[in-house]
Design a protein around this motif. Sequence first.
Motif, PDB file in Angstrom:
ATOM      1  N   ILE A 194       0.895  -1.200   0.002  1.00 57.82           N
ATOM      2  CA  ILE A 194      -0.096  -0.062   0.001  1.00 57.82           C
ATOM      3  C   ILE A 194       0.746   1.020   0.058  1.00 57.82           C
TER       4      ILE A 194
ATOM      5  N   TRP B 235      -5.665  -2.183   5.554  1.00 56.32           N
ATOM      6  CA  TRP B 235      -6.418  -1.782   4.325  1.00 56.32           C
ATOM      7  C   TRP B 235      -7.338  -2.663   4.167  1.00 56.32           C
TER       8      TRP B 235
ATOM      9  N   LEU C  24      -8.668   2.858   4.947  1.00 51.23           N
ATOM     10  CA  LEU C  24      -7.472   2.615   5.617  1.00 51.23           C
ATOM     11  C   LEU C  24      -7.738   2.898   7.009  1.00 51.23           C
TER      12      LEU C  24
END
Length: 120
Positions: A61, A88, A101
């Motif tokens: 990410i 995530w 998130l």
Amino acid sequence: MRIIASLLLVFTIVVSGCSDPVQEDSNKQITEATPSATYNYLCESGASIIATYTTTDLALIQYKGNNYNMQLAVSASGSRYAGGGFEWWSKGSGTGAEAMLFKHNADDSTGEIIETCAEL
């Protein structure tokens, strides 16, 4: 008796010499040929997140100039990855698919929401 023992020895060598390397090579080729999938998200805050799934168990990410390596985590629905103090969580795929998130707590639970995003 010697002939049977010799034949068994030759058979064992041939079988053991052929089967394992072929299997290993096949596994390596499958792993190397598996492409990663990358998705771009725009968050409500205006921030962007790039999620790259290198395997079904791993995600990278990219958020605010930092990279976070995450491992697949248990979820009731959607895909959940955790690592680097973050989580995530995405659900669905394609334009408009939702993702969030979160902070990831030390007790392995989901913390506060940091970003709410949609796939571009």
